[in-house]
Design a protein around this motif. Structure first.
Motif, PDB file in Angstrom:
ATOM      1  N   ASN A 181      -7.205  -8.920  59.123  1.00 20.39           N
ATOM      2  CA  ASN A 181      -6.225  -8.579  58.992  1.00 20.39           C
ATOM      3  C   ASN A 181      -5.553  -7.435  59.869  1.00 20.39           C
ATOM      4  O   ASN A 181      -5.044  -7.410  60.380  1.00 20.39           O
ATOM      5  CB  ASN A 181      -5.530  -8.698  58.211  1.00 20.39           C
ATOM      6  N   VAL A 182      -7.157  -7.028  60.429  1.00 22.42           N
ATOM      7  CA  VAL A 182      -6.537  -5.859  60.908  1.00 22.42           C
ATOM      8  C   VAL A 182      -6.937  -5.890  62.547  1.00 22.42           C
ATOM      9  O   VAL A 182      -8.799  -6.547  62.943  1.00 22.42           O
ATOM     10  CB  VAL A 182      -8.001  -4.695  60.415  1.00 22.42           C
ATOM     11  N   LEU A 183      -6.172  -5.400  64.028  1.00 21.85           N
ATOM     12  CA  LEU A 183      -6.501  -5.682  64.939  1.00 21.85           C
ATOM     13  C   LEU A 183      -7.344  -3.734  65.563  1.00 21.85           C
ATOM     14  O   LEU A 183      -7.106  -3.548  64.924  1.00 21.85           O
ATOM     15  CB  LEU A 183      -5.189  -5.607  65.865  1.00 21.85           C
ATOM     16  N   ARG A 184      -8.300  -4.667  65.893  1.00 19.01           N
ATOM     17  CA  ARG A 184      -8.841  -2.938  66.274  1.00 19.01           C
ATOM     18  C   ARG A 184      -9.431  -2.016  67.657  1.00 19.01           C
ATOM     19  O   ARG A 184      -9.681  -3.387  67.886  1.00 19.01           O
ATOM     20  CB  ARG A 184     -10.738  -2.981  65.810  1.00 19.01           C
ATOM     21  N   CYS A 185      -8.567  -1.190  67.581  1.00 17.49           N
ATOM     22  CA  CYS A 185      -8.724  -0.870  69.402  1.00 17.49           C
ATOM     23  C   CYS A 185     -10.311   0.757  69.256  1.00 17.49           C
ATOM     24  O   CYS A 185      -9.973   1.219  68.201  1.00 17.49           O
ATOM     25  CB  CYS A 185      -7.538   0.215  69.625  1.00 17.49           C
ATOM     26  N   ALA A 186     -10.849   0.724  69.800  1.00 13.82           N
ATOM     27  CA  ALA A 186     -12.365   1.730  69.683  1.00 13.82           C
ATOM     28  C   ALA A 186     -12.263   1.872  71.869  1.00 13.82           C
ATOM     29  O   ALA A 186     -13.569   1.113  72.755  1.00 13.82           O
ATOM     30  CB  ALA A 186     -13.115   1.134  69.454  1.00 13.82           C
ATOM     31  N   PRO A 187     -11.259   2.826  72.120  1.00  8.99           N
ATOM     32  CA  PRO A 187     -11.435   2.616  73.664  1.00  8.99           C
ATOM     33  C   PRO A 187     -12.735   3.343  74.435  1.00  8.99           C
ATOM     34  O   PRO A 187     -13.032   4.426  72.969  1.00  8.99           O
ATOM     35  CB  PRO A 187     -10.162   2.498  73.931  1.00  8.99           C
ATOM     36  N   ALA A 188     -12.587   3.570  75.420  1.00  8.50           N
ATOM     37  CA  ALA A 188     -13.367   4.620  75.795  1.00  8.50           C
ATOM     38  C   ALA A 188     -12.963   5.880  75.653  1.00  8.50           C
ATOM     39  O   ALA A 188     -11.364   6.306  75.491  1.00  8.50           O
ATOM     40  CB  ALA A 188     -14.101   4.348  77.303  1.00  8.50           C
ATOM     41  N   LEU A 189     -13.062   6.783  75.166  1.00 11.38           N
ATOM     42  CA  LEU A 189     -12.561   8.301  74.772  1.00 11.38           C
ATOM     43  C   LEU A 189     -11.751   9.141  76.289  1.00 11.38           C
ATOM     44  O   LEU A 189     -11.306  10.020  75.955  1.00 11.38           O
ATOM     45  CB  LEU A 189     -13.873   8.586  73.854  1.00 11.38           C
ATOM     46  N   THR A 190     -11.971   8.362  77.052  1.00 11.70           N
ATOM     47  CA  THR A 190     -11.977   8.746  78.435  1.00 11.70           C
ATOM     48  C   THR A 190     -10.971   8.562  78.982  1.00 11.70           C
ATOM     49  O   THR A 190     -10.385   8.158  80.145  1.00 11.70           O
ATOM     50  CB  THR A 190     -13.011   8.801  79.224  1.00 11.70           C
ATOM     51  N   ILE A 191     -10.034   7.536  77.988  1.00 11.71           N
ATOM     52  CA  ILE A 191      -8.490   6.844  78.481  1.00 11.71           C
ATOM     53  C   ILE A 191      -7.221   8.035  78.660  1.00 11.71           C
ATOM     54  O   ILE A 191      -7.670   8.983  77.939  1.00 11.71           O
ATOM     55  CB  ILE A 191      -8.440   5.753  77.762  1.00 11.71           C
TER      56      ILE A 191
END
Ligand SMILES: Cc1ncc(COP(=O)(O)O)c(C=O)c1O
Length: 399
Positions: free
Chosen positions: A368-378
């Motif tokens: 049930n959880v959408l996860r965002c783990a983008p590059a830390l440089t966004i």
């Protein structure tokens, strides 16, 4: 080869352990990935919290080719410089400790469990072998790691698990006192910020109570920082938010900048129980991956990547919370730094697919959880782009 030919080949020859969408990723640059047909995607899952500096990073490319041309592999039968340099860099930015290198997160959990049990064996004999872990944790896929993962779905059909595992509810102080025992408990294992299990933060009182009981009852405290460590949460290590230090800490995912590496950092009292022959790895601390990891960590430190994760994470979460105001099926927006979860009423698989269709790669954490783990440089532009796509997807779903 075409997209369909590659997918057919995978289906014919690869073990069916993954369900993948019908695209073939071909190349990456910065925060974007391109598929074989040239379509561009904003990468907000970063290879599951691995590509913390983005794709095709010049320092990483340079480190790979420099070390690959010099010395690629000799095994751990010999001394080499890259692993010594990397170990020093990690220790100087954490707590007094020694490092064991391996090849993945799961392997670092296996090593952490073995080292902790070995230390506990010296303290209290074989009876002192229990490992306490917590509901909704995720520690990997090898036998020790799934045994420590307190989620029944990962155990199904693989029983029996490793003996001596004890599972407790996460963030529940009452259960700790009755279970953590001087005679029986070797270690308590937890993620300071649970990733896979739904993006759940360990509360400060919970961590303090665990540390207090581990000290009082002579139990090793292991933090799994495989997903939440190395700048992801807005501090170099997640434990630095609370100031509560573990005795043993596992690292992996972003450390190798996309190459496989795992590490266990352990305080001297645990390291003192180890000796040659007790544990090992053929590839662990391979010169190429260690040289690359050193470049990754140096870049993280010199460019203030943890602070960037903290400020970008706050902006992203603000934006998501305003979306929550417009979409009642968003139950919660939570996380730390750039490990962000958006909890929905129902399953998110359809949303993940719809975002991909619109050019945004995101993941899920649980169902049930959408996860965002983008590059830390966004930067702001990437955050706006992601929020626009998520908003569009939710609007079209509501329409
Ligand atoms: C917190 C945590 N521990 C352990 C692992 C296992 O790491 P690996 O997949 O590298 O074996 C993961 C992977 O998702 C993780 O998120």
């Amino acid at each position: 080869m075409t997209t369909q030919q590659i997918i057919d080949l995978e289906n014919q020859y690869l073990a069916p352990t993954y369900g993948r969408p019908g695209i073939v990723l071909d190349r990456g640059s910065g925060n974007y990935i391109y598929d074989l047909d040239g379509k561009r995607y904003l990468d907000f899952i970063g290879g599951i919290a691995v590509n913390s500096l983005g794709h095709a990073v010049p320092e990483i490319i340079g480190a790979v080719s420099q070390q690959a041309a010099k010395l690629m592999h000799v095994s751990n039968l010999y001394h080499t410089a890259p692993h010594a340099i990397l170990a020093q860099l990690l220790v100087e930015n954490a707590f007094e400790s020694k490092v064991f290198f391996c090849n993945s997160g799961s392997e670092s959990i296996e090593a952490a469990l073995k080292f902790s049990r070995r230390w506990a064996f010296a303290e209290g004999g074989e009876a002192k072998h229990e490992i306490v872990s917590f509901e909704n944790s995720f520690h990997g896929r090898t036998y020790g790691a799934i045994s420590a993962t307190a989620q029944p779905k990962y155990h199904e059909g693989f029983a029996p698990m490793l003996p001596g595992m004890v599972y407790l509810p996460f963030n529940d102080l009452a259960a700790l006192d009755q279970t953590i025992s001087k005679e029986k408990t070797a270690a308590v294992l937890l993620e300071p910020l649970q990733g896979e299990g739904g993006v759940n933060t360990a509360q400060l009182e919970f961590l303090s109570k665990i540390r207090e009981l581990c000290d009082e009852r002579n139990v090793a405290l292991i933090f799994d920082e495989i997903q939440c460590g190395l700048c992801r949460t807005g501090k170099f290590f997640a434990y630095q938010h609370s100031g509560i230090e573990p005795d043993v800490m596992t690292l992996a995912k972003p450390l190798g900048g996309g190459l496989p590496i795992g590490a266990v950092m352990m305080k001297p009292h645990v390291a003192d129980q180890l000796k040659p022959g007790l544990h090992g790895s053929t590839f662990g601390a391979n010169p190429v991956v260690c040289h690359v990891a050193t470049a990754v960590v140096r870049k993280m430190l010199s460019e203030g990547i943890a602070d960037r994760a903290a400020s970008s994470g706050a902006v992203l979460m603000d934006g998501l919370r305003s979306l929550q105001g417009r979409h009642s099926d968003i139950k919660d927006v939570r996380g730390l730094g750039l490990l962000v979860g958006i909890e929905f009423e129902g399953e998110v698989a359809g949303l993940v697919a719809a975002c991909q269709e619109e050019g945004l790669l995101v993941g899920s954490a649980g169902t049930n959880v959408l996860r965002c783990a983008p590059a830390l440089t966004i930067d702001q532009q990437h955050i706006d782009e992601a929020l626009n796509i998520i908003s569009r997807v939710l609007d079209s779903r509501d329409a």
